[in-house]
Design an enzyme around this catalytic site. Structure first.
Site, mmCIF file in Angstrom:
data_model
loop_
_atom_site.group_PDB
_atom_site.id
_atom_site.type_symbol
_atom_site.label_atom_id
_atom_site.label_comp_id
_atom_site.label_asym_id
_atom_site.label_seq_id
_atom_site.Cartn_x
_atom_site.Cartn_y
_atom_site.Cartn_z
ATOM 1 N N GLN A 129 -47.539 114.541 52.827
ATOM 2 C CA GLN A 129 -48.226 114.666 52.677
ATOM 3 C C GLN A 129 -48.553 113.846 54.315
ATOM 4 O O GLN A 129 -48.312 112.733 54.612
ATOM 5 C CB GLN A 129 -48.993 113.768 52.210
ATOM 6 C CG GLN A 129 -50.407 113.631 52.452
ATOM 7 C CD GLN A 129 -51.384 112.479 51.716
ATOM 8 O OE1 GLN A 129 -50.726 111.756 50.755
ATOM 9 N NE2 GLN A 129 -52.359 112.652 50.239
ATOM 10 N N GLY A 130 -49.135 114.574 55.702
ATOM 11 C CA GLY A 130 -49.400 113.484 57.127
ATOM 12 C C GLY A 130 -50.882 113.220 57.033
ATOM 13 O O GLY A 130 -51.399 113.492 57.900
ATOM 14 N N TYR A 131 -51.254 112.499 56.749
ATOM 15 C CA TYR A 131 -52.587 111.704 56.754
ATOM 16 C C TYR A 131 -52.327 110.356 58.053
ATOM 17 O O TYR A 131 -52.874 110.248 58.383
ATOM 18 C CB TYR A 131 -53.369 111.548 55.251
ATOM 19 C CG TYR A 131 -54.190 112.658 54.597
ATOM 20 C CD1 TYR A 131 -53.077 113.892 54.915
ATOM 21 C CD2 TYR A 131 -54.669 112.539 54.019
ATOM 22 C CE1 TYR A 131 -53.915 114.912 54.155
ATOM 23 C CE2 TYR A 131 -54.997 113.572 53.162
ATOM 24 C CZ TYR A 131 -54.902 114.453 53.470
ATOM 25 O OH TYR A 131 -55.423 116.077 52.283
ATOM 26 N N SER A 132 -51.737 108.967 57.226
ATOM 27 C CA SER A 132 -51.882 107.926 57.310
ATOM 28 C C SER A 132 -51.444 107.490 58.761
ATOM 29 O O SER A 132 -49.929 108.229 59.044
ATOM 30 C CB SER A 132 -51.010 107.237 56.406
ATOM 31 O OG SER A 132 -51.653 106.931 55.152
ATOM 32 N N GLU A 247 -54.830 114.403 44.848
ATOM 33 C CA GLU A 247 -53.516 113.009 44.190
ATOM 34 C C GLU A 247 -53.820 111.730 43.322
ATOM 35 O O GLU A 247 -52.767 111.320 42.711
ATOM 36 C CB GLU A 247 -54.033 112.387 45.487
ATOM 37 C CG GLU A 247 -52.494 111.172 46.120
ATOM 38 C CD GLU A 247 -52.824 110.602 46.870
ATOM 39 O OE1 GLU A 247 -52.876 110.852 48.077
ATOM 40 O OE2 GLU A 247 -51.266 110.373 47.448
HETATM 41 C C1 FAD Z 1 -45.685 103.709 47.386
HETATM 42 C C2 FAD Z 1 -46.773 104.414 49.146
HETATM 43 C C3 FAD Z 1 -47.412 105.608 50.077
HETATM 44 C C4 FAD Z 1 -47.692 106.417 50.144
HETATM 45 N N1 FAD Z 1 -47.435 107.717 50.868
HETATM 46 C C5 FAD Z 1 -47.982 108.742 51.722
HETATM 47 C C6 FAD Z 1 -48.179 109.314 51.934
HETATM 48 O O1 FAD Z 1 -47.076 110.552 51.824
HETATM 49 N N2 FAD Z 1 -48.610 109.947 53.426
HETATM 50 C C7 FAD Z 1 -49.718 109.368 53.955
HETATM 51 O O2 FAD Z 1 -50.541 109.360 54.307
HETATM 52 N N3 FAD Z 1 -50.278 108.435 54.015
HETATM 53 C C8 FAD Z 1 -49.069 107.709 53.037
HETATM 54 N N4 FAD Z 1 -49.910 106.171 52.114
HETATM 55 C C9 FAD Z 1 -50.100 105.489 53.169
HETATM 56 C C10 FAD Z 1 -51.821 105.128 51.917
HETATM 57 O O3 FAD Z 1 -52.471 105.991 51.785
HETATM 58 C C11 FAD Z 1 -52.303 103.672 52.636
HETATM 59 O O4 FAD Z 1 -50.860 102.347 52.436
HETATM 60 C C12 FAD Z 1 -53.341 103.322 52.311
HETATM 61 O O5 FAD Z 1 -54.127 104.359 52.722
HETATM 62 C C13 FAD Z 1 -53.568 101.924 52.727
HETATM 63 O O6 FAD Z 1 -53.940 101.667 53.999
HETATM 64 P P1 FAD Z 1 -53.529 100.967 55.162
HETATM 65 O O7 FAD Z 1 -52.282 100.365 54.894
HETATM 66 O O8 FAD Z 1 -53.625 101.695 56.402
HETATM 67 O O9 FAD Z 1 -54.537 99.809 55.059
HETATM 68 P P2 FAD Z 1 -55.518 98.654 55.284
HETATM 69 O O10 FAD Z 1 -56.898 100.263 55.095
HETATM 70 O O11 FAD Z 1 -54.691 98.512 56.620
HETATM 71 O O12 FAD Z 1 -55.884 98.352 54.561
HETATM 72 C C14 FAD Z 1 -54.962 96.611 54.128
HETATM 73 C C15 FAD Z 1 -55.636 95.830 53.061
HETATM 74 O O13 FAD Z 1 -57.220 95.847 53.459
HETATM 75 C C16 FAD Z 1 -58.169 96.141 52.198
HETATM 76 N N5 FAD Z 1 -59.803 96.678 52.529
HETATM 77 C C17 FAD Z 1 -59.366 97.815 53.875
HETATM 78 N N6 FAD Z 1 -60.576 98.792 53.880
HETATM 79 C C18 FAD Z 1 -61.370 97.495 52.908
HETATM 80 C C19 FAD Z 1 -62.451 97.875 52.404
HETATM 81 N N7 FAD Z 1 -63.972 98.187 52.998
HETATM 82 N N8 FAD Z 1 -63.159 96.807 51.349
HETATM 83 C C20 FAD Z 1 -62.055 96.711 50.694
HETATM 84 N N9 FAD Z 1 -61.030 95.607 50.677
HETATM 85 C C21 FAD Z 1 -60.556 96.354 52.311
HETATM 86 C C22 FAD Z 1 -57.347 97.401 51.321
HETATM 87 O O14 FAD Z 1 -57.714 97.026 50.171
HETATM 88 C C23 FAD Z 1 -55.276 96.934 52.006
HETATM 89 O O15 FAD Z 1 -55.762 96.181 50.635
HETATM 90 C C24 FAD Z 1 -48.199 105.440 51.342
HETATM 91 C C25 FAD Z 1 -48.426 104.139 50.762
HETATM 92 C C26 FAD Z 1 -47.777 103.888 49.789
HETATM 93 C C27 FAD Z 1 -47.936 102.571 49.483
#
Ligand code: FAD
Length: 404
Positions: A129-132, A247
């Site tokens: 899944q290429g989202y992040s 998901e």
């Molecule tokens: C084990 C694992 C597998 C993953 N697999 C995939 C994958 O296969 N494909 C993919 O695309 N992505 C994947 N991800 C990515 C995942 O979807 C993101 O890590 C997640 O959406 C959080 O984004 P970020 O890491 O950029 O954190 P950020 O968005 O930078 O957040 C950092 C912190 O700030 C908090 N925060 C941010 N905005 C708010 C708000 N508005 N209110 C309150 N708190 C807030 C968050 O909750 C978090 O604690 C994976 C992540 C993990 C840990």
């Protein structure tokens, strides 16, 4: 309150138990297996057998390689229960079968469905899944990886991150910015990208478990046919959200939590500290009882959702859509899983700190792995904080978060 499933469902359960008894020698152990890590002949064979008997890909239409049964929420729960009870693999799951396939069935073209659904449910094609991206996690609409048109192709440049199984995947379903003039949500497309296309570089990221389950993926002039867009160009946001709903459902399985808690009880009965069983320590036992209480609450929440689904009623608080109730399960389930492992580690005392094949390590370090891995699940698929925001705003109707 009648918690029985009725004679028809019980007859299904009986047949399934007979099937599992008959084939248990062939069955790989464990819960649902991820395709990427397990593309062995034995797993693929088991998956084929499950599909043939309607125990995997059950509701996928026959023309796309599934069993073609009508959706039945009760049968879904029963399958989870019986495979967990037998301790054998419930087949291949993960991002391809559980997230992409339902999205394609809803939004894909006939050609895309025929081409991708059959090999994905059989475990022959593995997806990531290429989202992040580095600045697009919780704020997913900020995706910057972009594609420009060149004839019938798109040419993609940019970077993805945290891409689970990208190193094993044949294909990616990615969210790409294709409409430069459009707004944040309007400019994205959902694109199917072969991972062996020239210009794609996958760099593994090691997690604290010591394993490298996810990766950075870099795109330099990667050429993909425009026909690989699912749905309409620029409507990727809507389609990506369909995938995210699937998901969240995938990440919350009460059956697995029940078996984890049962293993925790066994561990606490076996481990001793200063000559006393961990289960007899009042502080640890208090924590165990709290976790058990939360698990029971989750189980009844799931049963309530199930009843509502059967009656076609909205299960959320005050009649809100099903999505909010499912978010509660994802939030509570992932946190609970992490806390069960945390208690197991504390119950082991000093031995709980051993990992990585150390002498005296218990159960091959499984609890420690579970603790570190499940922390990731609290973040992946939407962080706990974001889930709470959505539940409070859309589920409970609380005031919306102030936006800068
Ligand atoms: C084990 C694992 C597998 C993953 N697999 C995939 C994958 O296969 N494909 C993919 O695309 N992505 C994947 N991800 C990515 C995942 O979807 C993101 O890590 C997640 O959406 C959080 O984004 P970020 O890491 O950029 O954190 P950020 O968005 O930078 O957040 C950092 C912190 O700030 C908090 N925060 C941010 N905005 C708010 C708000 N508005 N209110 C309150 N708190 C807030 C968050 O909750 C978090 O604690 C994976 C992540 C993990 C840990």
């Amino acid at each position: 309150m009648d918690l029985g499933y009725g004679p028809e469902a019980e007859a299904f359960r009986h047949a399934l138990r007979e099937f599992l008894e008959l084939h248990k020698e062939r069955a790989p152990r464990g819960g649902q297996l991820l395709a990427g890590a397990t593309r062995s002949a034995a797993i693929l064979d088991w998956q084929r057998l499950l599909i043939e008997h309607g125990y995997a890909a059950r509701t996928i239409p026959k023309e796309y390689g599934g069993y073609g049964a009508a959706p039945d929420p009760l049968i879904r729960v029963l399958l989870d229960e019986e495979f967990a009870r037998a301790g054998v693999s419930a087949g291949i799951g993960g991002q391809g079968p559980d997230m992409l396939v339902p999205t394609l069935l809803e939004h894909g073209s006939e050609e895309q469905k025929r081409r991708w659904v059959p090999p994905t449910i059989r475990g022959e094609v593995v997806w990531c899944q290429g989202y992040s991206e580095p600045n697009a996690g919780s704020d997913l609409a900020n995706v910057q990886t972009r594609a420009v048109e060149d004839g019938t192709d798109f040419v993609i440049n940019g970077q993805k991150i945290w891409t689970t199984t990208a190193h094993q995947a044949d294909m990616m379903f990615g969210l790409i910015r294709t409409e430069p003039g459009a707004g944040k949500h309007g400019g994205l497309s959902y694109v199917l990208i072969p991972m062996d296309t020239p210009g794609i570089e996958v760099r593994p990221l090691a997690t604290m478990t010591g394993h490298a389950e996810f990766n950075e993926v870099f795109f330099s002039d990667v050429r993909v046919p425009q026909a690989n867009v699912v749905g309409k160009r620029g409507e990727g946001w809507k389609i990506a959200n369909t995938t995210l709903t699937h998901e969240r459902n995938m990440l919350a399985a009460t059956g697995q939590l029940e078996s984890s808690l049962a293993r925790l009880v066994e561990l606490m009965q076996a481990e001793t500290r200063d000559g006393r069983r961990a289960i007899d320590d009042p502080a640890l036992r208090d924590r165990l009882m709290r976790l058990q209480g939360r698990l029971v609450a989750m189980k009844y929440h799931s049963l309530r959702m199930l009843t509502c689904r059967i009656r076609r009623e909205p299960p959320g608080p005050a009649g809100t859509p099903e999505g909010s109730a499912a978010l509660v399960t994802k939030l509570a389930g992932c946190e609970l899983s992490h806390q069960i492992a945390a208690l197991a580690i504390d119950a082991m005392g000093e031995l709980g700190t051993l990992y990585g094949g150390a002498r005296h390590e218990r159960a091959g370090g499984l609890w420690q792995f579970h603790y570190m891995f499940s922390l990731g699940l609290v973040i992946g698929g939407g962080t706990a904080q974001i889930q709470k925001n959505i539940i409070s705003e859309r589920g409970l109707g609380l005031p919306r978060e102030a936006k800068a």
